[in-house]
Write an enzyme that holds these catalytic residues in place. Structure first.
Site, PDB file in Angstrom:
ATOM      1  N   LYS A 218      43.694  22.305 -35.886  1.00 52.15           N
ATOM      2  CA  LYS A 218      44.372  22.351 -37.182  1.00 52.15           C
ATOM      3  C   LYS A 218      44.188  23.698 -37.857  1.00 52.15           C
ATOM      4  O   LYS A 218      45.153  24.337 -38.300  1.00 52.15           O
ATOM      5  CB  LYS A 218      43.830  21.231 -38.081  1.00 52.15           C
ATOM      6  CG  LYS A 218      44.466  21.218 -39.454  1.00 52.15           C
ATOM      7  CD  LYS A 218      43.896  20.096 -40.307  1.00 52.15           C
ATOM      8  CE  LYS A 218      44.410  18.747 -39.843  1.00 52.15           C
ATOM      9  NZ  LYS A 218      43.482  17.649 -40.147  1.00 52.15           N
TER      10      LYS A 218
ATOM     11  N   ARG B 202      39.578  18.601 -44.629  1.00 52.78           N
ATOM     12  CA  ARG B 202      39.972  17.884 -43.408  1.00 52.78           C
ATOM     13  C   ARG B 202      39.170  18.371 -42.202  1.00 52.78           C
ATOM     14  O   ARG B 202      38.758  19.517 -42.146  1.00 52.78           O
ATOM     15  CB  ARG B 202      41.460  18.096 -43.112  1.00 52.78           C
ATOM     16  CG  ARG B 202      42.413  17.354 -44.030  1.00 52.78           C
ATOM     17  CD  ARG B 202      43.834  17.496 -43.488  1.00 52.78           C
ATOM     18  NE  ARG B 202      44.803  16.719 -44.268  1.00 52.78           N
ATOM     19  CZ  ARG B 202      45.461  17.186 -45.322  1.00 52.78           C
ATOM     20  NH1 ARG B 202      45.230  18.418 -45.746  1.00 52.78           N
ATOM     21  NH2 ARG B 202      46.325  16.415 -45.959  1.00 52.78           N
TER      22      ARG B 202
ATOM     23  N   GLY C 156      42.914  10.596 -36.778  1.00 54.27           N
ATOM     24  CA  GLY C 156      42.375   9.455 -37.509  1.00 54.27           C
ATOM     25  C   GLY C 156      40.926   9.137 -37.220  1.00 54.27           C
ATOM     26  O   GLY C 156      40.380   8.174 -37.739  1.00 54.27           O
TER      27      GLY C 156
ATOM     28  N   MET D 121      38.203  11.158 -37.653  1.00 52.07           N
ATOM     29  CA  MET D 121      37.195  11.697 -38.562  1.00 52.07           C
ATOM     30  C   MET D 121      37.693  11.619 -39.999  1.00 52.07           C
ATOM     31  O   MET D 121      38.809  11.214 -40.276  1.00 52.07           O
ATOM     32  CB  MET D 121      36.848  13.117 -38.151  1.00 52.07           C
ATOM     33  CG  MET D 121      36.024  13.140 -36.846  1.00 52.07           C
ATOM     34  SD  MET D 121      35.591  14.795 -36.349  1.00 52.07           S
ATOM     35  CE  MET D 121      37.180  15.487 -35.951  1.00 52.07           C
TER      36      MET D 121
ATOM     37  N   ARG E  30      51.235  20.652 -34.571  1.00 57.47           N
ATOM     38  CA  ARG E  30      50.496  20.568 -33.296  1.00 57.47           C
ATOM     39  C   ARG E  30      51.460  20.100 -32.210  1.00 57.47           C
ATOM     40  O   ARG E  30      52.500  19.524 -32.522  1.00 57.47           O
ATOM     41  CB  ARG E  30      49.310  19.610 -33.400  1.00 57.47           C
ATOM     42  CG  ARG E  30      49.716  18.204 -33.775  1.00 57.47           C
ATOM     43  CD  ARG E  30      48.499  17.326 -34.054  1.00 57.47           C
ATOM     44  NE  ARG E  30      48.921  16.071 -34.672  1.00 57.47           N
ATOM     45  CZ  ARG E  30      48.113  15.221 -35.281  1.00 57.47           C
ATOM     46  NH1 ARG E  30      46.836  15.494 -35.400  1.00 57.47           N
ATOM     47  NH2 ARG E  30      48.575  14.110 -35.812  1.00 57.47           N
TER      48      ARG E  30
ATOM     49  N   HIS F 118      39.241  -4.736  -3.899  1.00 61.34           N
ATOM     50  CA  HIS F 118      40.310  -5.122  -2.978  1.00 61.34           C
ATOM     51  C   HIS F 118      41.601  -5.364  -3.742  1.00 61.34           C
ATOM     52  O   HIS F 118      42.664  -4.853  -3.391  1.00 61.34           O
ATOM     53  CB  HIS F 118      39.908  -6.383  -2.207  1.00 61.34           C
ATOM     54  CG  HIS F 118      40.977  -6.873  -1.274  1.00 61.34           C
ATOM     55  ND1 HIS F 118      41.862  -7.855  -1.626  1.00 61.34           N
ATOM     56  CD2 HIS F 118      41.302  -6.472  -0.027  1.00 61.34           C
ATOM     57  CE1 HIS F 118      42.688  -8.055  -0.618  1.00 61.34           C
ATOM     58  NE2 HIS F 118      42.367  -7.236   0.361  1.00 61.34           N
TER      59      HIS F 118
ATOM     60  N   SER G 281      40.198  13.217   8.343  1.00 63.58           N
ATOM     61  CA  SER G 281      40.761  12.662   7.118  1.00 63.58           C
ATOM     62  C   SER G 281      39.605  12.078   6.322  1.00 63.58           C
ATOM     63  O   SER G 281      38.891  11.194   6.799  1.00 63.58           O
ATOM     64  CB  SER G 281      41.788  11.578   7.440  1.00 63.58           C
ATOM     65  OG  SER G 281      42.278  11.021   6.244  1.00 63.58           O
TER      66      SER G 281
ATOM     67  N   CYS H 137      42.422  10.426   2.560  1.00 58.46           N
ATOM     68  CA  CYS H 137      43.215   9.207   2.482  1.00 58.46           C
ATOM     69  C   CYS H 137      42.536   8.154   1.632  1.00 58.46           C
ATOM     70  O   CYS H 137      42.913   6.995   1.628  1.00 58.46           O
ATOM     71  CB  CYS H 137      43.537   8.672   3.876  1.00 58.46           C
ATOM     72  SG  CYS H 137      42.078   8.159   4.792  1.00 58.46           S
TER      73      CYS H 137
ATOM     74  N   TYR I 162      46.357  18.269   3.260  1.00 57.12           N
ATOM     75  CA  TYR I 162      47.201  17.293   2.577  1.00 57.12           C
ATOM     76  C   TYR I 162      46.356  16.260   1.859  1.00 57.12           C
ATOM     77  O   TYR I 162      45.163  16.116   2.144  1.00 57.12           O
ATOM     78  CB  TYR I 162      48.157  16.597   3.565  1.00 57.12           C
ATOM     79  CG  TYR I 162      47.464  15.678   4.544  1.00 57.12           C
ATOM     80  CD1 TYR I 162      47.180  14.345   4.200  1.00 57.12           C
ATOM     81  CD2 TYR I 162      47.078  16.122   5.805  1.00 57.12           C
ATOM     82  CE1 TYR I 162      46.532  13.510   5.086  1.00 57.12           C
ATOM     83  CE2 TYR I 162      46.426  15.291   6.695  1.00 57.12           C
ATOM     84  CZ  TYR I 162      46.158  13.979   6.330  1.00 57.12           C
ATOM     85  OH  TYR I 162      45.508  13.141   7.194  1.00 57.12           O
TER      86      TYR I 162
END
Lengths: 912, 912
Positions: free
Chosen positions: A28, A102, A111, A113, A375, A494, A802, A869, A889
């Site tokens: 700010k 502020r 909101g 603080m 902002r 799972h 992998s 993976c 990858y």
């Protein structure tokens, strides 16, 4: 610290700070300075640096005196400048300078603080203001607001728990009762005077002191309370949720008040330079005439639309006639055309200047526009993509900026069906679990996978499968359910993993849910739900709602495609997908997957009736028996692979050999065991004994992975044969395959040597039988810590690596992902861990083993292909890490492919 | 290879090789050469190098021709030398040179490979020998032996399985039957002639070829068969058991025959320069007059004692009068005093020369002594120690040699009670499990820990606790049992670890044992045993015997103490013990422990009635409930610690905070749960639900270790208070404590930070209460792979490290030690792993993480004290590794302390 600057003045198109100084001045403060520098009208003021917040907390008993001593001289100088600009005097009741105080940290924490307005008022000053403004009610309204805010926040009179009432609210209620009114708007100046009197009495009674009349005293109290609010529970929680470090601290901005509540030529409002929901390039916002800042958000009065276009759209949606709208709901554009014109130009100026969509606060005092804040605006995933692509088209930003502007995780919102926002607002939240797999699902509760099939397939109903936790046996039921809710298990349980793979909504680990399978009921907070009851799941927030909540399908725009093709231009790593079926593979290709990084062959084992053959194989007494059952599985697996190879049409496919412990495939209830016994011609006792024999204390570290293939080589043989035969079969259709056969759970190179021997021998046999060959590679998962340590030895044999970071995380940290529910929440709360390591890759621990594994692997085999993976392959910060250790990858579930593509592009840009 | 020497001649006090060339010539060949060089009478011969064995196996279809081509010229030259010395001619039936062909690898593998004697005989040569020796029976006896050996071994006529009969034995039986005799000694020369005839017919019939008459052909056949025997099943198994690498190969020694079967002035025997059982410095051995080598061991005739002293001792033990002994069982010393004198001098010469106890073979041919072999003798643990210490006293060896001469693992034999050897010989072996904890135990079968208490404590009987596997609940029962037998679980299963800790005999993982708890019976190979039946366990071999087998207690000699004090002079690392009770601690101090490296506080939780309070704590609803129960535990734990501190009397004590998952402490049967519910005033359902809630999928990776202390800080608080208060209490008695408080399972430094904060705060509180202080340190186990990776961060907080290699092995390799039974045996058999990593530390994987952990830890904290407290701390090769990575100490169970001390000393000597 004597030469350090602690207070930064701004005002009248000059400023000591600027927009780049967010670390020191907060977002700010920095933007207020910058707005001054570019000529935007901002009330003068000054910002106290975040370093003073740090200073404040350095002192065990509070650093009030120390901070005051350090900043007072500079504050006095700054106030003198403000006085000069405003023609008022601080702490002078005859011509008072009123101020706002502020907070403002480096990252926006809306909101969280404390804020103090109208500072500088007291019994005398209020009279001066009343006289000067000619508006006694305004003056006393401002005063009573100030006393309440100051009392609540600075003097700590706001009760900590909602059980106790705010003493000020009690007084307001009493006065309204005495006066027989219900609306604040009906309170008169006299009422406010009485209110202030009683407020001050309450302050005296509760604190033992008179309400401070001295402006300096009021100022220091307010500043310190902002510092204190950095450590309030709300702020701590918000920082935790948003990964904001505690040590940043907050700045404090003290600014001359401007008043939107001075009458009908005054107003206050909030506006956005574009549409935060859709990203449409349309200035919009809300305002209130004769109101102070907090009134717009407080919801006491309904705010109005700023633009005429916005007002008309609103009216249309609300079914309000243009006539009524024009009369009762006029736009700022109509009411104050001049101020509106200035506001429009200013927001355009700010967006162009900051090259991003802006979220702004303003006040119009007697027709004069003042900007209080600007902002970068928060926005939805859809808006994020559209704005980035639009701004690129508008040449406001370049390609790299467009890519960096998009938050990968937010793409998720675009991909899954979502709840209708208004429906959610009115839905009753039953409990909250983990947002395991995004999306929205509404359906009827079932407790067993087979019931899900009955409800969903037979009856055609939407089912929500509710389980304590799921197992591979539940796969079909999960597949046909609209969503999955589990009481146990984390983000990589799972249920969560499978659901994400399916792109299916899932809330996991909802600890409040108590399930009783016998009675087919679940209880949440004392309320019992039975099979067939409707609930809704929000997989993006983890919320569970009672009843049905309306959903809407996600739509992928052209902007999305534009962004994706942009990422390909920058990303170094390829993005593959984890897919076990042709359907999954096709979805992933639709999202731009460049191959399959993981096909879990065991998932196929549950399809159709093949589980019977799988069980026959597992329960066989000897190799001959196993081979008999495997022979039945061969054509089915071969068919699976053909389907996948066809779907991938020439892209590389990594197939992992059987991995999970055999225990997962056998039935565990007496009924099922008896059925199986009958089917296999065995006694129930034999089946039960064999199933019991498969039981393991720690199945995660037991007889699984290549340990299966090395104890039962015939399994590896069958799977290899299925893969190679499938590749030869599709070759006839003109499809070139690039199969990468992956051996799981290797920790010692000889494990791989043995498996590779079987694979090569089997492939050679098939080639000889068919008189034809295909290319294939043999590599390994790196998922046991020892594999990373001995990666050089392993790479002598493995043709690719992998990283299986799910298991690697489990073993490196010693965390069973099925059992972390008891301590991980506590660890996250206490800050012992910053993240769930199954969600965000643990760079320090797991990451260094990976780095070492890549280094050693490539030292033995130049240019060794390395990928990942694990679930982390679709998590942005983990993808970034993968780029830094030079993986070739990442592979992730289909719905995470776009996220990974974006993250991979960002990783490259960040490294530049 | 053209310049390489492949054949090494020896004979008549010269030799081309020498005693140091064991790698090339094998132990036997090298020592035969060396004996020649030092003037010992040895029949001339030559040794074919081990490299030729390697050459042989290089050729896929057998390297016979290649090997012959390579060695023939050298062999011819060597044979010419032998001919010159013996005055005979190879392959000359008129004056034949007869030879023996023996194997000999670098390490002694007695009886594992093939031997051929009397090579060179055929139908003509046998007549010459008969004439020359004047002993027709001798000549034909030798011939028939040769044909049988050659037929069995070289021509492969020995059936592979014992189901089929040796065709030669069948013929011998027929002839004996026809002749109506039972003793071989009654067979005449004519019988042997007939035997040879039939043998040769059998060879012709079975192989299609005539028995070879050419000596060269016989020689090559024999040499190749020795090479082949390197890979026979017996040899492979022996190498596996003794860690002998396959690539070493065997040498072949071809040597002129000498005959102990030439009549009454000939003899053959085996002798030892000291007593192999006790180590007594007493020449001893056995001989037979008129016999060939294998007769001594074959057991057809009872061999006689070589020395008069030995013969007299033997007679006394057998209750044979001196008169009868002198007549029927004369010593060699009496029968052939001259040859004996030469033998006595020779063995003395050999022992002094090789500076170790020798095991020798000799033959006396017509009164002339020939030595056929000498080697370092195998000996018992007791003999090993006594001989090393005696030889040091005799100045035969120096201190380092004395230390290196002792095999640490063999010390174990000295420490535990052992079975009487003769009793074992006649005992019936029921099955074999893993030798989990050495010693001998005889007792009555019980199946439940509480029954063990009834039998052992109430009735005063000896109980053998038989379980599928044990759990911490069985602790008391295990403690009172004479021994433990489990059907499941490996060398580091609960039963094994606890039993070793207790120094109690245990056989684990006896897979043939089927236990039915309901009927209180066990079945082994079809035979059922019930509660109360007697069995005996040999914890050193894993054998389970039927009924009672007599045992004898181990006695520790002064030699043992002498050896131990010698180790202290050389060892760099200290040796501590893992001890949970004052009794354990005292035993360990008796064995020379220099502190406690691990006290598992949870083991105390099962003592007496305190388990009730532990369960109350676990089942409490909230912190207040837990604190209430913990308050009851406090005085008990404090008492435990006082006892341990007193026992250790100033030595350092490492106390580990609560580690195992809480699940291990709660009862799992309905009966016990109901009792607990009644005791705690809860419903059975509540208790059951809470117990179920504690269930974990992978408890090894679950809610345990410091995760308990971090979720329930009050546990850490109570334990710290108990430790510190105990230390203050014993201080009053003048005992100085050095407590090291150890936090288990740390993977992230903040886990330790939180625990240390609680510990320090609690200690400070107690110090303040008492107005007195004691020293203490706070450190951590390094047992999670991530801890090794982040050891530098952790060492910023930890004041010491202790490697918990049990868990570190589990996580680094991904092996649950409770579940390895399904694949580890296969892995060991296939050679995928060389050792059980829970027995012998995996240097490549776990070891490099440890090395890295030490390095990083000391980089952050100079001179950080590092130790090991896993089971490996008592395993010699692992102890050696610990020395190479510069650990400060190892800690092991009390009965392994001497082993570790010896291994630690050897490690230093090896590094020099």
């Amino acid at each position: 610290m004597s030469n350090v600057k602690r207070v930064y003045f701004f005002g009248n198109k000059t400023a000591e700070g600027n927009g780049k100084m967010k670390e020191l001045l907060g977002g700010k403060g920095a933007n207020l300075a910058e707005m001054n520098l570019i000529g935007v009208p901002v009330p003068p003021g000054f910002t106290i640096t975040t370093e003073m917040c740090t200073e404040y907390y350095k002192h065990k008993d509070g650093g009030r005196e120390a901070v005051i001593k350090l900043i007072k001289p500079e504050a006095e100088r700054a106030i003198a400048q403000i006085e000069a600009l405003t023609g008022t005097k601080f702490n002078d009741n005859g011509n008072p300078l009123l101020m706002s105080v502020r907070s403002g940290s480096r990252a926006s924490m809306p909101g969280m603080m404390d804020t103090i307005l109208n500072l500088g008022l007291n019994d005398e000053a209020v009279e001066t203001i009343a006289k000067k403004s000619g508006n006694e009610r305004f003056a006393w309204d401002s005063y009573r607001r100030f006393v309440q805010m100051y009392g609540d926040v600075v003097l700590g009179m706001k009760p900590e728990s909602a059980e106790h009432e705010d003493p000020f609210e009690v007084i307001i209620d009493h006065i309204k009762e005495e006066r027989g009114i219900t609306n604040d708007a009906d309170l008169t100046a006299e009422d406010f005077k009485e209110m202030v009197r009683r407020f001050k009495a309450a302050v005296k009674q509760q604190t033992g002191n008179d309400f401070p009349t001295d402006s300096w005293e009021q100022l220091w109290g307010s500043v310190m309370s902002v510092f204190r609010s950095w450590m309030n529970d709300r702020a701590i929680l918000y920082r935790k949720l948003n990964n904001i470090p505690e040590e940043w601290g907050t700045a404090v901005t003290v600014q001359a008040m401007v008043f939107g509540n001075m009458g009908d030529t005054s107003a206050t409002g909030v506006c956005f330079s574009r549409d935060a929901a859709t990203g449409e390039n349309l200035f919009n916002g809300e305002y209130l005439v004769n109101a102070q800042g907090e009134d717009v958000v407080a919801g006491i009065r309904t705010p109005l639309q700023i633009t005429l276009e916005g007002a008309r759209r609103w009216a249309e949606a609300q079914n309000v006639s243009e006539e009524v709208r024009g009369r009762d709901f006029p736009s700022l554009e109509e009411v104050m055309p001049e101020a509106y014109g200035e506001l429009y130009a200013t927001q355009k100026h700010l967006e162009t200047y900051f090259t991003d969509m802006q979220d702004m606060e303003f006040t119009i005092q007697n027709g004069k526009l003042w900007m209080l804040q600007t902002r970068a605006a928060k926005r939805t995933g859809a808006a994020m993509v559209k704005i980035a692509v639009d701004m690129l088209d508008e040449k406001l930003i370049d390609e790299k900026t467009a890519i960096m502007r998009c938050e990968p995780a937010k793409l998720d919102e675009l991909l899954h069906p979502v709840f209708d926002k208004s429906a959610v607002a009115s839905a009753k939240v039953l409990t909250k679990g983990l947002p395991a797999s995004p999306g929205a699902a509404t359906g009827q509760i079932v407790f067993f996978a087979e019931d899900a099939e009955k409800w969903a397939v037979d009856k055609g109903e939407k089912a929500i499968l509710v389980r304590i936790e799921t197992s591979p046996e539940d796969l079909k039921g999960m597949h046909v359910s609209a969503g999955i809710l589990t009481a146990r298990g984390g983000m990589t349980s799972h249920a969560a993993v499978v659901a994400r793979g399916m792109g299916k909504c899932c809330v996991s680990g909802a600890g409040d849910v108590r399930i009783d399978y016998r009675t087919r009921t679940m209880t949440i907070g004392g309320v019992t739900f039975k099979e067939g009851d409707w609930i809704s799941l929000n997989g993006s927030t983890g919320e569970v709602y009672e009843g049905k909540v309306a959903t809407q399908a996600a739509e992928l725009s052209g902007d999305f495609a534009a962004l994706m093709s942009l990422t390909d231009k920058y990303a170094r790593m390829k993005v593959r997908t984890n897919a076990d079926t042709p359907a999954d593979a096709r979805v992933a290709i639709g999202f731009g997957a460049q191959g399959i990084g993981l096909t879990r062959t065991e998932h196929m084992f549950f399809e159709g009736d093949r589980i019977v053959s799988v069980r026959e194989m597992i329960l066989a007494d000897d190799e001959a028996g196993r081979r008999l059952a495997l022979a039945k599985l061969l054509p089915m697996q071969r068919g699976d692979f053909e389907g996948i190879f066809e779907a991938m049409n020439g892209l590389p496919v990594t197939v992992r050999l059987l991995d999970p412990p055999l225990h997962e495939f056998v039935p565990h209830t007496e009924k099922e065991q008896k059925e199986l016994a009958a089917h296999l011609g065995l006694t129930y006792e034999t089946v039960r004994a064999k199933v019991e024999d498969l039981h393991e204390v720690n199945p995660m570290l037991g007889h699984r992975g290549c340990r299966l293939g090395n104890t039962y080589p015939e399994i590896t043989e069958m799977q290899t044969r299925a893969i190679i035969e499938a590749a030869l079969n599709v070759k006839k259709k003109g499809i070139v395959t690039h199969v990468e056969i992956m051996v799981p759970l290797v920790g010692e190179v000889k494990e791989l040597v043995y498996q590779k021997r079987i694979i090569d021998l089997t492939a050679a046999t098939v080639f000889a039988e068919r008189g034809e060959k295909v290319d294939y590679m043999v590599g390994t998962m790196i998922e046991v810590p020892r594999a990373t340590v001995t990666a050089d030895e392993i790479a002598e044999v493995a043709e690719f690596f992998s990283f299986g970071t799910n298991d690697l995380t489990q073993m490196t940290l010693g965390f069973s992902r099925d059992d972390i529910g008891k301590f991980l929440p506590v660890y996250l709360e206490k800050g012992i861990l910053e993240h769930d390591p199954f969600q965000i890759l643990d760079r320090v621990g797991v990451g260094s083993l990976m780095r070492e594994g890549v280094r050693k692997g490539r030292s033995a085999r130049h240019g060794l292909k390395c990928g990942i993976c694990g679930e982390h392959g679709g998590e942005p910060s983990s993808v970034e890490f993968c780029d830094t250790i030079d993986l070739d990858y990442v592979s992730c579930s289909p719905f995470r492919v776009p996220i990974a593509r974006l993250a991979a592009a960002q990783a490259v840009i960040k490294r530049q």
